[in-house]
Design an enzyme around this catalytic site. Structure first.
Site, short mmCIF file in Angstrom:
data_model
loop_
_atom_site.label_atom_id
_atom_site.label_comp_id
_atom_site.label_asym_id
_atom_site.label_seq_id
_atom_site.Cartn_x
_atom_site.Cartn_y
_atom_site.Cartn_z
N ASN A 31 5.74 1.30 4.15
CA ASN A 31 6.90 0.84 5.09
C ASN A 31 6.43 -0.16 5.97
O ASN A 31 5.29 0.07 6.38
CB ASN A 31 7.84 1.79 5.78
CG ASN A 31 8.44 2.48 4.86
OD1 ASN A 31 8.51 2.32 3.61
ND2 ASN A 31 8.88 3.79 5.41
N HIS A 64 1.45 -1.84 3.20
CA HIS A 64 2.26 -3.31 3.01
C HIS A 64 2.21 -4.20 4.13
O HIS A 64 3.20 -5.08 4.41
CB HIS A 64 3.55 -3.03 2.52
CG HIS A 64 3.54 -2.46 0.94
ND1 HIS A 64 4.38 -1.92 0.35
CD2 HIS A 64 2.18 -2.26 -0.12
CE1 HIS A 64 3.98 -1.69 -1.14
NE2 HIS A 64 2.82 -1.75 -1.05
P1 OAD Z 1 12.52 2.06 -2.83
O1 OAD Z 1 13.60 1.34 -2.18
O2 OAD Z 1 12.02 1.66 -4.15
O3 OAD Z 1 12.73 3.47 -2.95
C1 OAD Z 1 13.42 4.47 -1.93
C2 OAD Z 1 13.53 5.72 -2.42
O4 OAD Z 1 13.94 6.59 -1.33
C3 OAD Z 1 14.29 6.01 -3.48
O5 OAD Z 1 13.56 6.73 -4.65
C4 OAD Z 1 15.38 6.96 -2.89
O6 OAD Z 1 15.84 7.83 -3.77
C5 OAD Z 1 14.85 7.61 -1.97
N1 OAD Z 1 15.55 7.84 -0.72
C6 OAD Z 1 16.66 7.34 -0.38
N2 OAD Z 1 17.27 8.02 0.97
C7 OAD Z 1 16.45 8.99 1.00
C8 OAD Z 1 16.23 10.02 1.98
N3 OAD Z 1 17.39 10.18 3.16
N4 OAD Z 1 15.28 10.90 2.05
C9 OAD Z 1 14.39 10.68 1.28
N5 OAD Z 1 14.33 9.73 0.19
C10 OAD Z 1 15.45 8.91 0.13
O7 OAD Z 1 11.51 2.02 -1.66
P2 OAD Z 1 9.87 2.22 -1.71
O8 OAD Z 1 9.41 2.98 -2.63
O9 OAD Z 1 9.28 2.48 -0.44
O10 OAD Z 1 7.13 -3.55 -1.19
O11 OAD Z 1 9.34 0.63 -2.53
C11 OAD Z 1 8.06 0.43 -2.68
C12 OAD Z 1 7.95 -1.01 -2.20
O12 OAD Z 1 8.78 -1.88 -3.06
C13 OAD Z 1 8.11 -1.43 -0.98
O13 OAD Z 1 7.12 -1.36 0.21
C14 OAD Z 1 8.53 -3.02 -1.22
C15 OAD Z 1 9.34 -2.71 -2.25
O14 OAD Z 1 9.33 -3.84 -3.02
C16 OAD Z 1 6.84 -4.88 -0.91
O15 OAD Z 1 7.87 -5.53 -0.64
C17 OAD Z 1 5.39 -5.40 -1.67
#
Ligand code: OAD
Length: 245
Positions: free
Chosen positions: A101, A118
């Site tokens: 994040n 990131h």
């Molecule tokens: P994502 O948006 O890909 O995934 C968010 C995850 O959080 C999903 O699997 C949801 O199911 C989960 N989620 C939603 N609400 C939740 C809650 N209350 N508690 C726990 N989990 C929950 O986000 P990231 O995995 O962070 O990179 O994405 C990775 C990277 O892709 C980011 O840092 C960004 C993005 O593109 C760049 O911009 C380089």
């Protein structure tokens, strides 16, 4: 909320605990995730906004998008999941948050050991010479330029196609290797190299715990998948930790 004996036994004696976080941990604060139902990447295409070519072609559009997210992030607050991780840092002798994040909410909650993979949306840097800038820019007045070299100033975040800050990635990998318990919280576990960290931890003997309301590619490989929102599960886990530590 019930936690398994296996998990509690591991946590009772663990010295080193690592946590990988993604956008889902900030969902309860009102920060939109990237993927999923209301994900940002449903409304915008990453290649339009989150890469260097896009910035070169249309810096105004890219800056306006980051400016909107930056203002949103400044208005929100850390949630119970962030604060539970502050308690966990107090409980375990070696503890680190490795975060994808850019929202600074772990730091605002009070965690000390945060490894940013990131970048951080509140910082900027020169796209040519790399000089860091901490002040805010009014991008409506025009794209800020670096007084030192004349390069365009950009948000200090990692875009698609860019490499991660080498030192931070190295620290994250080392910490994953050393962890006895490793949590992957609120991440879709698809963006490399962060997505590999739980596997590195597991390969070095860690008990891997995923916290996510949805299934992800990690779910089957994790030792446990605690299926639900992090802002409910983590505070409940801290209550159990206070009993056993
Ligand atoms: P994502 O948006 O890909 O995934 C968010 C995850 O959080 C999903 O699997 C949801 O199911 C989960 N989620 C939603 N609400 C939740 C809650 N209350 N508690 C726990 N989990 C929950 O986000 P990231 O995995 O962070 O990179 O994405 C990775 C990277 O892709 C980011 O840092 C960004 C993005 O593109 C760049 O911009 C380089």
């Amino acid at each position: 909320m019930e936690f398994s004996e296996r998990l509690l036994e591991r946590l009772k004696v663990a010295y080193t605990v690592g946590v990988l976080t993604g956008a889902g941990i900030s969902a309860a604060s009102g920060v939109p995730t990237f993927r999923g139902k209301d994900g940002l990447w449903n409304k915008y295409r990453p290649e339009e906004l989150a890469n260097f070519e896009a910035f070169q072609t249309n810096p105004k559009l890219v800056w306006e998008w980051y400016d909107w997210r930056r203002k949103l992030i400044q208005q929100v607050k850390p949630n119970l999941a962030h604060y539970a991780l502050v308690d966990m840092e107090r409980i375990f002798p070696e503890f680190a948050i490795i975060t994808q994040n850019v929202d600074n909410l772990h730091q605002r909650a009070g965690n000390q050991h945060v490894i940013e993979l990131h970048g951080n949306i509140l910082r900027s840097k020169c796209s040519r010479c790399g000089k860091p800038y901490l002040q805010e820019f009014d991008v409506k007045q025009g794209i800020p330029t670096c007084p030192d070299c004349g390069g365009l100033i950009r948000p200090d975040v990692v875009w698609f196609g860019e490499t991660l800050p080498e030192n931070n990635l190295h620290q994250a990998q080392e910490f994953a290797m050393a962890s006895e318990v490793f949590f992957a919280i609120g991440t879709s576990a698809v963006v490399e190299p962060a997505a590999s960290l739980p596997y590195i931890a597991k390969g070095n003997g860690a008990y891997v715990v995923e916290i996510n309301p949805e299934d992800t590619p990690l779910s089957d490989a994790a030792d446990e998948h605690l299926k639900g929102p992090a802002d409910q599960i983590l505070p409940a886990l801290v209550i159990e930790l206070e009993k056993i530590r």
